[in-house]
Write an enzyme that holds these catalytic residues in place. Sequence first.
Site, mmCIF file in Angstrom:
data_model
loop_
_atom_site.group_PDB
_atom_site.id
_atom_site.type_symbol
_atom_site.label_atom_id
_atom_site.label_comp_id
_atom_site.label_asym_id
_atom_site.label_seq_id
_atom_site.Cartn_x
_atom_site.Cartn_y
_atom_site.Cartn_z
ATOM 1 C CE1 TYR A 38 92.869 22.955 51.776
ATOM 2 C CE2 TYR A 38 93.411 22.699 49.451
ATOM 3 C CZ TYR A 38 92.611 22.396 50.532
ATOM 4 O OH TYR A 38 91.554 21.532 50.381
ATOM 5 C CG ASP A 73 91.876 24.291 55.331
ATOM 6 O OD1 ASP A 73 92.047 23.684 56.418
ATOM 7 O OD2 ASP A 73 91.143 23.852 54.421
#
Length: 254
Positions: free
Chosen positions: A109, A148
């Site tokens: 992330y 992400d």
Amino acid sequence: MQKVKICNWNVNGLRAILSKGNLIEFMKKEKPDIMAFEETKMQESQLDFNFDGYFRYMNCAERKGYSGTMVLTKEKPLSVSYDIKGKDHPKEGRVITLEYKDYYFVCAYVPNSKDGLLRLDYRMHWEDDLRKHLKALDKKKPVIYTGDLNVAHEEIDLKNPDTNHESAGFSDEEREAFTKLLACGFKDTFRELYPDKVKYSWWSYRMRARERGVGWRIDYFVVSDRIMKKVKDSLIYDKVEGSDHCPVGLVIGD
């Protein structure tokens, strides 16, 4: 390499998406061998759901209700490590690395640069250390990297590029960091397979962005050059709801 199906989803709160039922419905349909998550936003002690048939690995932020990653895997990995080496990285639960016989799997992330690019300097420091991490792994065996990544790499990867050059996720610096990573021997699987296809994986909650098709592609599967030929498909499940992101997927193997 044994054929595997891998999915990744920034769920924007694991407990919230479990309560909605979207995640379990998705996993029952897709049956991933590995399922990775970002923004779990919880401590491991708070998770009371049992993902039957999977080994579970979580990396939680010190700050409660913030960030966090998790990986579910049907096959027990040879080793598991958390975070990346480097100075001044706060404990935000951003990276999990699993080692398998034929490859390393990395879930990340990537830090958001924030409005006004207030965290851009840290983001660039983090990108440098993450790139070193992936390169070191790649010297040992091929890498599958997902998450992400908080960057729309090319203008095709967001609806309104002209008005977003100063926005977090589309700054010149962030895009160049992704270009540097690819230059180190990696491929963006979706763009390699679908060079002209427009699909998004994130939509703002503001102004009915998803309904209007105003999105960004910021969730990726990136692989070592030498195993790109083994990629059967790179997927963006843009009809799946439950978060401001949709899941992405990879089918890879002999």
